[in-house]
Design a protein around this motif. Sequence first.
Motif, PDB file in Angstrom:
ATOM      1  N   LEU A   1       0.847  -1.205   0.000  1.00 36.40           N
ATOM      2  CA  LEU A   1       0.000   0.000   0.000  1.00 36.40           C
ATOM      3  C   LEU A   1       0.877   1.248   0.000  1.00 36.40           C
ATOM      4  O   LEU A   1       0.582   2.236  -0.680  1.00 36.40           O
ATOM      5  CB  LEU A   1      -0.949  -0.011   1.204  1.00 36.40           C
ATOM      6  N   GLU A   2       1.974   1.178   0.727  1.00 42.67           N
ATOM      7  CA  GLU A   2       2.927   2.303   0.735  1.00 42.67           C
ATOM      8  C   GLU A   2       3.514   2.512  -0.655  1.00 42.67           C
ATOM      9  O   GLU A   2       3.572   3.631  -1.164  1.00 42.67           O
ATOM     10  CB  GLU A   2       4.053   2.023   1.731  1.00 42.67           C
ATOM     11  N   ARG A   3       3.943   1.405  -1.276  1.00 40.26           N
ATOM     12  CA  ARG A   3       4.520   1.493  -2.638  1.00 40.26           C
ATOM     13  C   ARG A   3       3.500   2.023  -3.631  1.00 40.26           C
ATOM     14  O   ARG A   3       3.855   2.573  -4.671  1.00 40.26           O
ATOM     15  CB  ARG A   3       4.988   0.102  -3.106  1.00 40.26           C
ATOM     16  N   SER A   4       2.207   1.845  -3.312  1.00 42.85           N
ATOM     17  CA  SER A   4       1.133   2.319  -4.188  1.00 42.85           C
ATOM     18  C   SER A   4       0.725   3.750  -3.843  1.00 42.85           C
ATOM     19  O   SER A   4      -0.309   4.240  -4.298  1.00 42.85           O
ATOM     20  CB  SER A   4      -0.091   1.411  -4.054  1.00 42.85           C
ATOM     21  N   SER A   5       1.517   4.404  -2.977  1.00 32.80           N
ATOM     22  CA  SER A   5       1.280   5.799  -2.567  1.00 32.80           C
ATOM     23  C   SER A   5      -0.059   5.992  -1.874  1.00 32.80           C
ATOM     24  O   SER A   5      -0.750   6.996  -2.105  1.00 32.80           O
ATOM     25  CB  SER A   5       1.372   6.745  -3.771  1.00 32.80           C
ATOM     26  N   VAL A   6      -0.446   5.025  -1.043  1.00 31.56           N
ATOM     27  CA  VAL A   6      -1.616   5.216  -0.171  1.00 31.56           C
ATOM     28  C   VAL A   6      -1.056   5.610   1.200  1.00 31.56           C
ATOM     29  O   VAL A   6      -0.434   4.778   1.871  1.00 31.56           O
ATOM     30  CB  VAL A   6      -2.458   3.922  -0.038  1.00 31.56           C
ATOM     31  N   PRO A   7      -1.252   6.869   1.618  1.00 30.12           N
ATOM     32  CA  PRO A   7      -0.632   7.290   2.880  1.00 30.12           C
ATOM     33  C   PRO A   7      -1.263   6.598   4.085  1.00 30.12           C
ATOM     34  O   PRO A   7      -2.385   6.103   4.010  1.00 30.12           O
ATOM     35  CB  PRO A   7      -0.902   8.799   2.928  1.00 30.12           C
ATOM     36  N   GLU A   8      -0.520   6.601   5.190  1.00 32.98           N
ATOM     37  CA  GLU A   8      -0.970   5.898   6.395  1.00 32.98           C
ATOM     38  C   GLU A   8      -2.356   6.379   6.839  1.00 32.98           C
ATOM     39  O   GLU A   8      -3.190   5.589   7.278  1.00 32.98           O
ATOM     40  CB  GLU A   8       0.057   6.125   7.511  1.00 32.98           C
ATOM     41  N   SER A   9      -2.594   7.692   6.667  1.00 33.39           N
ATOM     42  CA  SER A   9      -3.877   8.256   7.114  1.00 33.39           C
ATOM     43  C   SER A   9      -5.049   7.754   6.266  1.00 33.39           C
ATOM     44  O   SER A   9      -6.201   7.870   6.665  1.00 33.39           O
ATOM     45  CB  SER A   9      -3.815   9.784   7.044  1.00 33.39           C
ATOM     46  N   ASP A  10      -4.772   7.194   5.095  1.00 34.54           N
ATOM     47  CA  ASP A  10      -5.850   6.756   4.199  1.00 34.54           C
ATOM     48  C   ASP A  10      -5.960   5.233   4.116  1.00 34.54           C
ATOM     49  O   ASP A  10      -6.582   4.708   3.191  1.00 34.54           O
ATOM     50  CB  ASP A  10      -5.606   7.292   2.771  1.00 34.54           C
ATOM     51  N   ARG A  11      -5.331   4.531   5.054  1.00 33.85           N
ATOM     52  CA  ARG A  11      -5.372   3.065   4.936  1.00 33.85           C
ATOM     53  C   ARG A  11      -5.484   2.419   6.313  1.00 33.85           C
ATOM     54  O   ARG A  11      -5.139   3.035   7.331  1.00 33.85           O
ATOM     55  CB  ARG A  11      -4.128   2.540   4.209  1.00 33.85           C
ATOM     56  N   SER A  12      -5.976   1.174   6.305  1.00 33.87           N
ATOM     57  CA  SER A  12      -5.947   0.381   7.531  1.00 33.87           C
ATOM     58  C   SER A  12      -5.741  -1.078   7.128  1.00 33.87           C
ATOM     59  O   SER A  12      -6.134  -1.479   6.024  1.00 33.87           O
ATOM     60  CB  SER A  12      -7.263   0.515   8.300  1.00 33.87           C
TER      61      SER A  12
ATOM     62  N   THR B   1      -5.836 -16.997  10.061  1.00 31.99           N
ATOM     63  CA  THR B   1      -5.893 -15.540  10.155  1.00 31.99           C
ATOM     64  C   THR B   1      -6.035 -14.938   8.764  1.00 31.99           C
ATOM     65  O   THR B   1      -5.343 -15.353   7.824  1.00 31.99           O
ATOM     66  CB  THR B   1      -4.583 -14.999  10.791  1.00 31.99           C
ATOM     67  N   GLY B   2      -6.936 -13.970   8.655  1.00 32.33           N
ATOM     68  CA  GLY B   2      -7.094 -13.234   7.400  1.00 32.33           C
ATOM     69  C   GLY B   2      -6.691 -11.786   7.589  1.00 32.33           C
ATOM     70  O   GLY B   2      -6.632 -11.285   8.719  1.00 32.33           O
ATOM     71  N   LEU B   3      -6.400 -11.115   6.480  1.00 32.36           N
ATOM     72  CA  LEU B   3      -6.034  -9.694   6.517  1.00 32.36           C
ATOM     73  C   LEU B   3      -7.029  -8.918   5.667  1.00 32.36           C
ATOM     74  O   LEU B   3      -7.249  -9.270   4.495  1.00 32.36           O
ATOM     75  CB  LEU B   3      -4.627  -9.492   5.956  1.00 32.36           C
ATOM     76  N   VAL B   4      -7.622  -7.882   6.254  1.00 36.65           N
ATOM     77  CA  VAL B   4      -8.531  -7.015   5.497  1.00 36.65           C
ATOM     78  C   VAL B   4      -7.905  -5.626   5.469  1.00 36.65           C
ATOM     79  O   VAL B   4      -7.662  -5.024   6.516  1.00 36.65           O
ATOM     80  CB  VAL B   4      -9.931  -6.943   6.151  1.00 36.65           C
ATOM     81  N   ALA B   5      -7.613  -5.155   4.259  1.00 38.48           N
ATOM     82  CA  ALA B   5      -7.041  -3.812   4.109  1.00 38.48           C
ATOM     83  C   ALA B   5      -8.083  -2.917   3.466  1.00 38.48           C
ATOM     84  O   ALA B   5      -8.808  -3.340   2.562  1.00 38.48           O
ATOM     85  CB  ALA B   5      -5.799  -3.870   3.225  1.00 38.48           C
ATOM     86  N   THR B   6      -8.170  -1.684   3.954  1.00 35.58           N
ATOM     87  CA  THR B   6      -9.017  -0.705   3.262  1.00 35.58           C
ATOM     88  C   THR B   6      -8.152   0.489   2.903  1.00 35.58           C
ATOM     89  O   THR B   6      -7.181   0.812   3.601  1.00 35.58           O
ATOM     90  CB  THR B   6     -10.204  -0.231   4.133  1.00 35.58           C
ATOM     91  N   ALA B   7      -8.497   1.140   1.796  1.00 30.31           N
ATOM     92  CA  ALA B   7      -7.734   2.307   1.359  1.00 30.31           C
ATOM     93  C   ALA B   7      -8.691   3.329   0.773  1.00 30.31           C
ATOM     94  O   ALA B   7      -9.639   2.962   0.062  1.00 30.31           O
ATOM     95  CB  ALA B   7      -6.705   1.896   0.313  1.00 30.31           C
TER      96      ALA B   7
END
Length: 217
Positions: free
Chosen positions: A183-194, A205-211
């Motif tokens: 997500l960082e490499r895709s230029s999604v800043p920390e404030s816009d992602r979880s 365990t699963g991972l759910v990312a939102t951007a």
Amino acid sequence: MIERWKAQAGLAVGRQLRHPSGASGRLVGTVMRFANRKPIQAVVGSLDLQPTDRVLDIGCGDGSAIAMMSRANHVVGLDQSDTMIAAAWRRNRAAVRCGRLSLRKGDMMALPFGPKAFDKFAAINILYFCDDVPTLIAGIRRIARPDARLAVYVTAAESMHDWGFATTATHRHFTRELLVQELERSSVPESDRSVEEIALPGGLTGLVATARINPRD
Ligand SMILES: C[S@@+](CC[C@H](N)C(=O)[O-])C[C@H]1O[C@@H](n2cnc3c(N)ncnc32)[C@H](O)[C@@H]1O
């Protein structure tokens, strides 16, 4: 001998998960429907669908997630597999007939849509097949409306290590750190992602990312 047979069978299933086709692809689609219920619920929940939303389900498979998106205004399911497009049509034919769903064959790395086409994007169990996440997210930005949202699900690498049907021969494995890094490499800043971990049956365990995509501010 048995080990070699198991490895070959695992590879064949892995290839079907990547690009389901024919009768085996349909079977894989049915298994995915049951195995992916919780990940799909988590992604659909995190999209916070609204009655005005236009949604793109990238790599829609047999359309199980689409069936849970009835709150949206319009959903488009995109998949590279004819077998899955047909399965998604069968599963959601009422929505297709009343014009709330379109299904499209296509490649997620060259999304065949124009600018400002979608408010929400789902990408469930497909990043395993993406070697270039920044290019995928650049494509999403190109077709997203302002303040759009992307929700991604992958099973965590730690849970996939022992799966003979999803080895690194067919699947890219994601740790939480790698997902954040992409997500960082895709230029999604920390404030816009979880990135959240979710517990799945069987101790997985699963991972759910939102951007946030194309933020207004
Ligand atoms: C493991 S299945 C997941 C399906 C569904 N999202 C789910 O979670 O049940 C992966 C799906 O992604 C599709 N897929 C893989 N690579 C793709 C690509 N480059 N473009 C479009 N679809 C792709 C496959 O055809 C397959 O239907």
